[in-house]
Enzyme design. Structure first.
Site, PDB file in Angstrom:
ATOM      1  N   HIS A  14       0.868  -1.200   0.000  1.00 39.41           N
ATOM      2  CA  HIS A  14       0.000   0.000   0.000  1.00 39.41           C
ATOM      3  C   HIS A  14       0.892   1.233   0.000  1.00 39.41           C
ATOM      4  O   HIS A  14       1.535   1.524   1.005  1.00 39.41           O
ATOM      5  CB  HIS A  14      -0.887  -0.008   1.255  1.00 39.41           C
ATOM      6  CG  HIS A  14      -1.792   1.184   1.404  1.00 39.41           C
ATOM      7  ND1 HIS A  14      -3.101   1.073   1.822  1.00 39.41           N
ATOM      8  CD2 HIS A  14      -1.600   2.517   1.208  1.00 39.41           C
ATOM      9  CE1 HIS A  14      -3.666   2.272   1.876  1.00 39.41           C
ATOM     10  NE2 HIS A  14      -2.769   3.172   1.511  1.00 39.41           N
ATOM     11  N   HIS A  16       1.430   5.473  -1.827  1.00 34.10           N
ATOM     12  CA  HIS A  16       0.982   6.579  -2.681  1.00 34.10           C
ATOM     13  C   HIS A  16       2.204   7.141  -3.388  1.00 34.10           C
ATOM     14  O   HIS A  16       3.114   7.659  -2.732  1.00 34.10           O
ATOM     15  CB  HIS A  16       0.311   7.663  -1.833  1.00 34.10           C
ATOM     16  CG  HIS A  16      -0.874   7.152  -1.066  1.00 34.10           C
ATOM     17  ND1 HIS A  16      -2.163   7.254  -1.544  1.00 34.10           N
ATOM     18  CD2 HIS A  16      -0.961   6.490   0.119  1.00 34.10           C
ATOM     19  CE1 HIS A  16      -2.990   6.696  -0.668  1.00 34.10           C
ATOM     20  NE2 HIS A  16      -2.290   6.220   0.346  1.00 34.10           N
ATOM     21  N   LYS A  96      -9.947   0.073  -5.002  1.00 31.82           N
ATOM     22  CA  LYS A  96      -9.846   0.685  -3.677  1.00 31.82           C
ATOM     23  C   LYS A  96     -11.126   1.429  -3.346  1.00 31.82           C
ATOM     24  O   LYS A  96     -11.599   2.254  -4.132  1.00 31.82           O
ATOM     25  CB  LYS A  96      -8.666   1.661  -3.662  1.00 31.82           C
ATOM     26  CG  LYS A  96      -8.481   2.442  -2.356  1.00 31.82           C
ATOM     27  CD  LYS A  96      -7.867   1.578  -1.270  1.00 31.82           C
ATOM     28  CE  LYS A  96      -7.830   2.289   0.081  1.00 31.82           C
ATOM     29  NZ  LYS A  96      -6.631   3.074   0.293  1.00 31.82           N
ATOM     30  N   HIS A 133     -10.160   1.551   2.713  1.00 35.22           N
ATOM     31  CA  HIS A 133      -9.776   2.498   3.779  1.00 35.22           C
ATOM     32  C   HIS A 133     -10.914   2.440   4.792  1.00 35.22           C
ATOM     33  O   HIS A 133     -11.972   3.045   4.585  1.00 35.22           O
ATOM     34  CB  HIS A 133      -9.607   3.913   3.217  1.00 35.22           C
ATOM     35  CG  HIS A 133      -9.204   4.895   4.270  1.00 35.22           C
ATOM     36  ND1 HIS A 133      -7.982   5.532   4.269  1.00 35.22           N
ATOM     37  CD2 HIS A 133      -9.840   5.332   5.388  1.00 35.22           C
ATOM     38  CE1 HIS A 133      -7.899   6.314   5.336  1.00 35.22           C
ATOM     39  NE2 HIS A 133      -9.013   6.215   6.026  1.00 35.22           N
ATOM     40  N   HIS A 168      -4.169  -0.451   6.439  1.00 33.65           N
ATOM     41  CA  HIS A 168      -3.533   0.303   7.537  1.00 33.65           C
ATOM     42  C   HIS A 168      -4.281   0.197   8.873  1.00 33.65           C
ATOM     43  O   HIS A 168      -4.805   1.180   9.391  1.00 33.65           O
ATOM     44  CB  HIS A 168      -3.297   1.762   7.163  1.00 33.65           C
ATOM     45  CG  HIS A 168      -4.354   2.426   6.327  1.00 33.65           C
ATOM     46  ND1 HIS A 168      -5.670   2.510   6.720  1.00 33.65           N
ATOM     47  CD2 HIS A 168      -4.294   3.043   5.119  1.00 33.65           C
ATOM     48  CE1 HIS A 168      -6.359   3.146   5.792  1.00 33.65           C
ATOM     49  NE2 HIS A 168      -5.553   3.473   4.815  1.00 33.65           N
ATOM     50  N   ASP A 241       1.625   2.632   3.478  1.00 32.53           N
ATOM     51  CA  ASP A 241       0.780   3.822   3.343  1.00 32.53           C
ATOM     52  C   ASP A 241       1.646   5.076   3.269  1.00 32.53           C
ATOM     53  O   ASP A 241       1.247   6.150   3.737  1.00 32.53           O
ATOM     54  CB  ASP A 241      -0.252   3.931   4.472  1.00 32.53           C
ATOM     55  CG  ASP A 241      -1.332   4.981   4.162  1.00 32.53           C
ATOM     56  OD1 ASP A 241      -1.479   5.350   2.981  1.00 32.53           O
ATOM     57  OD2 ASP A 241      -1.997   5.436   5.107  1.00 32.53           O
TER      58      ASP A 241
HETATM   59  C1  NCD Z   1      -3.278   9.298   2.323  1.00 29.58           C
HETATM   60  C2  NCD Z   1      -2.892  10.326   1.266  1.00 29.58           C
HETATM   61  O1  NCD Z   1      -2.348  11.387   1.634  1.00 29.58           O
HETATM   62  O2  NCD Z   1      -3.108  10.072   0.089  1.00 29.58           O
HETATM   63  N1  NCD Z   1      -3.269   9.934   3.607  1.00 29.58           N
HETATM   64  C3  NCD Z   1      -3.123   9.340   4.809  1.00 29.58           C
HETATM   65  O3  NCD Z   1      -3.230  10.041   5.825  1.00 29.58           O
HETATM   66  N2  NCD Z   1      -2.847   8.071   4.929  1.00 29.58           N
HETATM   67  C4  NCD Z   1      -4.591   8.687   1.998  1.00 29.58           C
HETATM   68  C5  NCD Z   1      -4.909   7.485   2.827  1.00 29.58           C
HETATM   69  O4  NCD Z   1      -4.364   6.405   2.628  1.00 29.58           O
HETATM   70  O5  NCD Z   1      -5.735   7.616   3.735  1.00 29.58           O
HETATM   71 ZN    ZN Z   2      -3.134   5.168   1.868  1.00 24.67          ZN
END
Ligand code: NCD
Ligand code: ZN
Length: 334
Positions: A14, A16, A96, A133, A168, A241
């Site tokens: 996971h 971003h 997702k 999520h 998460h 995450d």
């Molecule tokens: C994530 C993001 O910034 O894209 N933020 C976070 O606090 N984890 C999105 C997510 O996974 O909730």
């Molecule tokens: Zn995330």
């Protein structure tokens, strides 16, 4: 001689990677430690058409063809079975689900699973993984994850063949919840939820760099997460995450949620597992159970870490990483 450990190169289940300029940083930092990663679709615009999925994957691969992106799409209310099929044909491995309004770029999220029945049915038929999520909007922030259990259980019951990931995990009650569901349900655990508690966010001065969704919780929650990570239960595996935001966006009166951990998560996890006498559990948690759940090959290559101190930078390309300016006791072997 310095202590060493060699493990199969980790898989981040996971993360971003963002878009544009930031991709250069995120792909470089992720690929240093991870062979592959489950790439989240909450970009702007979202990854919810086959064209966007393909061009996003190509953009990631153009940064480093050696890092394998495991592609996801973002579910939206009313997404049809044929739209799901088109995403699968484009190479999506998972969809997702963001409940509306719970985190970064989720304003267009899903209000109820009843609005995506056809979508979920198609995902089940196509053997796609549903990643969620898990936070129920507009409830007390520290109970939001727990409040989502009911929705999660309803989906699991309605689609008995659908593989589902509880992303998460942050609340100790979710460990028992996931453990009690069939083997087609798993949960990811991040480095920051294994290392931090709410004291690190608001215990002293308010620290926006430890603020993320779901919010890190109390010592008993962190301990339950650690026990799950150390347990050798294949339902629980690593997903960072890692979610970078520029320093100015974090240090603002409306701080964005998200912690940038890609550059430091593997040495920090090695340190934690070593300190707790669980080093023999590290490889399965970081590199094996995640790909196995997804029916994806784990990495063939290995990495070696040596017990050698280094200091984490204060800022990396405009982003403050997890544990900035702190010492970590493991480094990658040159
Ligand atoms: C994530 C993001 O910034 O894209 N933020 C976070 O606090 N984890 C999105 C997510 O996974 O909730
Ligand atoms: Zn995330």
């Amino acid at each position: 001689m310095e202590k060493e450990i060699t493990i199969r190169k980790p898989s981040d289940m996971h993360l971003h990677l963002r878009q544009g300029d930031m991709l250069k940083t995120t792909v470089r930092d992720a690929s240093a430690w991870f062979a592959q990663g489950v790439v989240m679709p909450n970009t702007v615009p979202a990854i919810n058409t086959p064209e966007r999925l393909i061009s996003y994957r190509d953009e990631i691969l153009s940064r480093n063809p050696g890092f394998k992106p495991i592609m996801s799409f973002k579910l939206y209310s009313g997404m049809s079975a044929s739209e799901v099929k088109a995403m699968a044909d484009a190479g999506a491995v998972l969809g997702k689900l963001y409940p509306a309004g719970v985190t970064t770029n989720s304003e267009d999220g899903v209000k109820s699973w009843l609005d995506i029945k056809e979508t979920l049915g198609a995902m089940s038929d196509l053997n796609l993984v549903l990643s969620i999520h898990c936070e129920w909007p507009d409830t007390f922030v520290l109970d939001r994850e727990y409040e989502y259990h009911r929705e999660f259980a309803a989906i699991a019951k309605a689609f008995p063949d659908l593989r589902m990931v509880f992303e998460h995990i942050s609340d100790r009650r979710s460990i028992n919840f996931v453990a009690g569901l069939p083997d087609r349900v798993a949960g990811t655990i991040t480095a920051h939820h294994l290392l931090l508690t709410l004291d690190d966010v608001i215990g002293a001065n308010m620290n926006p760099h430890t603020f993320c969704k779901p919010v890190v919780k109390g010592p008993a929650d962190r301990e339950a997460l650690r026990q799950a990570a150390f347990s050798g239960d294949k339902k629980f595996f690593f997903g960072s995450d890692s979610a970078p935001h520029l320093k100015a966006k974090k240090e603002s009166e409306a701080a964005a949620g998200g912690i940038y951990s890609s550059p430091v998560a593997v040495p920090l996890m090695t340190q934690l597992f070593e300190e707790k006498g669980k080093l023999e559990k590290l490889e399965n948690f970081m590199s094996v159970y995640g790909p196995a759940f997804y029916s994806i090959k784990p990495a063939e290559s290995c990495i070696t870490l040596v017990q050698k101190k280094s200091t984490i930078p204060a800022v990396i390309d405009g982003i403050v990483p997890l544990y900035a300016e702190k010492t970590v006791s493991w480094s990658i072997k040159a």
